[in-house]
Design an enzyme around this catalytic site. Structure first.
Site, short mmCIF file in Angstrom:
data_model
loop_
_atom_site.label_atom_id
_atom_site.label_comp_id
_atom_site.label_asym_id
_atom_site.label_seq_id
_atom_site.Cartn_x
_atom_site.Cartn_y
_atom_site.Cartn_z
N GLY A 96 3.93 11.35 -4.92
CA GLY A 96 3.42 10.01 -5.20
C GLY A 96 4.53 9.00 -5.15
O GLY A 96 5.55 9.19 -4.46
N SER A 97 4.36 7.92 -5.89
CA SER A 97 5.33 6.82 -5.83
C SER A 97 6.58 7.14 -6.64
O SER A 97 6.54 7.94 -7.58
CB SER A 97 4.67 5.55 -6.34
OG SER A 97 4.31 5.73 -7.69
N THR A 98 7.65 6.48 -6.31
CA THR A 98 8.92 6.69 -7.02
C THR A 98 8.79 6.26 -8.48
O THR A 98 9.29 6.93 -9.39
CB THR A 98 10.04 5.92 -6.30
OG1 THR A 98 10.20 6.53 -5.00
CG2 THR A 98 11.36 6.00 -7.04
N GLY A 145 6.91 8.89 -10.29
CA GLY A 145 7.77 10.08 -10.30
C GLY A 145 8.78 10.03 -11.46
O GLY A 145 9.02 11.04 -12.12
N CYS A 162 4.10 8.47 3.65
CA CYS A 162 5.40 8.30 3.01
C CYS A 162 6.56 8.33 4.00
O CYS A 162 7.56 7.66 3.82
CB CYS A 162 5.59 9.38 1.95
SG CYS A 162 5.24 11.02 2.60
N GLU A 221 8.34 -0.22 -0.18
CA GLU A 221 7.35 0.56 0.55
C GLU A 221 6.01 -0.18 0.50
O GLU A 221 5.45 -0.40 -0.56
CB GLU A 221 7.21 1.93 -0.12
CG GLU A 221 6.36 2.87 0.68
CD GLU A 221 6.24 4.24 0.04
OE1 GLU A 221 6.04 4.31 -1.18
OE2 GLU A 221 6.33 5.24 0.77
P1 NAP Z 1 1.02 7.09 -7.40
O1 NAP Z 1 0.40 5.89 -7.98
O2 NAP Z 1 2.38 7.46 -7.78
O3 NAP Z 1 -0.01 8.27 -7.69
C1 NAP Z 1 0.21 9.59 -7.27
C2 NAP Z 1 -0.51 10.53 -8.19
O4 NAP Z 1 0.06 10.42 -9.50
C3 NAP Z 1 -1.99 10.24 -8.35
O5 NAP Z 1 -2.68 11.46 -8.50
C4 NAP Z 1 -2.02 9.44 -9.63
O6 NAP Z 1 -3.26 9.48 -10.28
C5 NAP Z 1 -0.97 10.15 -10.43
N1 NAP Z 1 -0.41 9.39 -11.55
C6 NAP Z 1 -0.40 8.05 -11.76
N2 NAP Z 1 0.19 7.76 -12.93
C7 NAP Z 1 0.58 8.94 -13.48
C8 NAP Z 1 1.24 9.30 -14.68
N3 NAP Z 1 1.64 8.39 -15.56
N4 NAP Z 1 1.48 10.60 -14.92
C9 NAP Z 1 1.10 11.55 -14.03
N5 NAP Z 1 0.45 11.27 -12.88
C10 NAP Z 1 0.19 9.98 -12.60
O7 NAP Z 1 1.04 7.01 -5.83
P2 NAP Z 1 -0.11 6.51 -4.88
O8 NAP Z 1 -0.08 5.04 -4.85
O9 NAP Z 1 -1.37 7.21 -5.21
O10 NAP Z 1 0.39 7.12 -3.49
C11 NAP Z 1 1.27 6.50 -2.67
C12 NAP Z 1 2.70 6.93 -2.93
O11 NAP Z 1 2.84 8.32 -2.70
C13 NAP Z 1 3.66 6.27 -2.01
O12 NAP Z 1 4.78 5.84 -2.70
C14 NAP Z 1 4.03 7.37 -1.03
O13 NAP Z 1 5.26 7.22 -0.42
C15 NAP Z 1 3.98 8.55 -1.90
N6 NAP Z 1 3.81 9.76 -1.09
C16 NAP Z 1 4.88 10.60 -0.95
C17 NAP Z 1 4.77 11.72 -0.17
C18 NAP Z 1 5.92 12.67 0.00
O14 NAP Z 1 5.68 13.81 0.35
N7 NAP Z 1 7.14 12.26 -0.20
C19 NAP Z 1 3.57 12.01 0.47
C20 NAP Z 1 2.51 11.13 0.31
C21 NAP Z 1 2.66 10.00 -0.48
P3 NAP Z 1 -4.41 8.36 -10.04
O15 NAP Z 1 -4.05 7.61 -8.81
O16 NAP Z 1 -5.65 9.15 -9.91
O17 NAP Z 1 -4.43 7.47 -11.25
#
Ligand code: NAP
Ligand code: MG
Length: 495
Positions: free
Chosen positions: A246-248, A251, A302, A399
């Protein structure tokens, strides 16, 4: 393998599945409602219409799923399963997925909005991922260590235990497959929390996994929200590892939460990849790949090459051709044969991307293509190309996760490397040149976890993937991913 099922038939089959039964949580081999009884709505981002309601996991369900995963981890049916039997189980999952590629792809296109051709490629990749990890089951080796004649020293490589896995919405079926296959081949059990914005293929994948020979509780799936279900999983004292994609920003929160019991953590986070084109490159190939990487999946990738560095002498030519080609990426219904670009995942994400387009214009970048608001239904943003971008601008540093490209001219090798590395991220990068020495020199100098020379975005499950700098911790795929799901026990025997 390409699908032979027509798009309309696949859509009808996917909709039938979506509407057929309530979408619930998978805990200990049973599909159950959330303890709270709550459900959330999942939306088709192309039509903005409701697809279905899904049971919403929270901390009580996390407790139940972690307990089920622990029980399964310790049960002889899983802990005592031979590596060869695990290989067979993963191969069977791969075969089952292969038989359901059109359906999985269509569910993904409805739920996430990605074009069917893109979803089909993603679902097809899942088959190879399971087969790749199936081969590893019998190859997770310990070592023997040289010692004096009175002792034998050896190591065992053992599974970590219960693995919490949190994935984003951008390519869910692929993310879930990577997470399952990697953990299971090493003998772990899993609790997966997909993103609530696109969780349906994770549910369908888990159903398919249930049809094979895995004991109940080995795979558990909890659709729900990050701050509730996700945080509960990251904090849980009964979880041995958290694998987060997910996002940094999130993370970093996961790392803080994981300190509760110092569970192991791997992170696959964001990126802002430099894609560097030298004047001696095959320019047409570089342009085609440059467009595909920033437009593919509407830029919600990503590893996308969102900073296109072009050597000054070919800059005008490349910028013009990139804009021309990106302009042919037709947005529309993911199931239409001529659609190249689907909608973004949500209205929120669309507004965020549009705000970045505004910031690019205000910051003085030259808009070469796009920038118009979409009229009509769906969270669409058309391909947008900014030229003469300065690497320090927000659009070049943050990003965006939409189909927005920054073209940045550079002078020479040193300049390309300096600017390319001037980012907090370090997930991926590419270099285009016919000069073999330069290609390897630049690849060595760029700080990123996955690099390409004269291609972009191609993947192989044997090739490690993960981030330098703030793009993450650890690696998925390849040998390192086996280490990330196992731990070493060293043993001395005194004769
Ligand atoms: P995100 O907001 O970080 O969410 C990722 C996941 O984390 C979702 O399942 C989200 O749940 C969950 N989450 C949110 N808050 C959390 C918390 N406090 N504790 C635990 N889990 C939590 O990212 P996104 O906006 O969905 O996805 C886009 C990001 O993912 C981008 O930054 C992208 O670069 C990154 N990404 C990285 C890769 C890689 O392999 N490096 C691959 C794909 C995407 P909910 O959304 O259901 O609330
Ligand atoms: Mg959806």
């Amino acid at each position: 393998m390409t699908s032979t099922v027509p798009a309309e038939a696949a859509r009808a089959q996917a909709l039938a599945w979506i509407r057929q039964a309530p979408k619930r949580l998978l805990i200990g081999g049973q599909w159950v409602e959330a303890a709270s009884g709550k459900r959330f709505e999942t939306i088709n981002p192309t039509t903005e219409q409701l697809l279905c309601r899904v049971a919403e996991a929270d901390s009580a369900d996390v407790d139940a799923a972690v307990a089920a995963a622990r029980k399964a981890f310790e049960a002889p049916s899983w802990a005592g399963m031979s590596p060869h039997a695990r290989t067979r189980a993963l191969l069977k999952i791969a075969d089952t997925i292969e038989a359901h590629i059109p359906e999985l792809a269509a569910i993904e296109s409805l739920d996430n909005g990605m074009p069917l051709w893109y979803a089909t490629a993603a679902a097809t990749a899942c088959v190879d991922i399971f087969r790749y990890y199936a081969g590893w089951c019998s190859k997770v080796l310990g070592t023997t260590i040289p010692s004096d004649g009175g002792t034998l020293i050896y190591t065992l490589r053992e599974p970590l235990g219960v693995c919490g896995q949190i994935i984003p919405w951008n390519v869910p079926v692929l993310m879930a497959s990577i997470k399952f296959a990697n953990a299971l081949c090493c003998g772990n059990t899993v609790v997966l929390k997909p993103a609530e914005l696109a969780c349906l293929t994770s549910i369908r994948l888990a159903e398919l996994v249930q049809e094979t020979d895995l004991p109940p509780g080995v795979v558990n799936v909890l659709p729900g929200f990050g701050p509730t279900a996700g945080a509960a999983l990251a904090q849980h004292l009964g979880v041995d590892k958290i694998a987060f994609t997910g996002s940094t920003a999130v993370g970093k929160q996961v790392v803080r939460d994981a300190t509760s019991n110092l569970k192991k953590v791997t992170l696959e986070l964001g990126g802002k990849a430099p894609n560097v084109v030298f004047a001696d490159a095959d320019i047409e190939k570089a342009v085609q790949a440059a467009v595909k990487t920033f437009c593919g999946n509407s830029g919600q990738v990503c590893s996308a090459g969102t900073r296109l560095f072009v050597q000054e002498s070919i800059h005008e030519q490349v910028a013009e051709r990139v804009a021309q080609l990106a302009g042919t990426w037709k947005a529309g219904d993911p199931f239409a044969a001529d659609t190249r670009l689907g909608p973004l995942i949500s209205a929120k994400q669309r507004d965020r991307v549009r705000a970045y387009i505004g910031a690019g214009q205000e910051g003085g970048a030259a808009l070469r293509l796009g920038g118009q608001a979409w009229s009509g239904a769906g969270y669409f943003v058309e391909p947008t190309v900014f030229d003469h971008v300065k690497n320090g601008m927000r659009i070049a540093q943050e990003e965006i996760f939409g189909p927005v490209l920054s073209i940045i001219p550079f002078k020479d090798e040193d300049d390309a490397v300096l600017q390319g590395n001037d980012t907090h991220y370090g997930l991926s990068a590419a270099v285009w040149t016919r000069d073999v020495s330069r290609a390897h020199k630049v690849v060595k100098a760029l700080k990123a976890g996955r690099l390409w020379i004269n291609t972009f975005g191609e993947a192989d499950p044997a090739m490690a993937f993960g981030g330098y700098k703030q793009s993450g911790w650890g690696r998925e795929f390849g040998q390192e991913s086996i280490e990330a799901y196992t731990q070493t026990k060293s043993v001395m025997v005194r004769f």
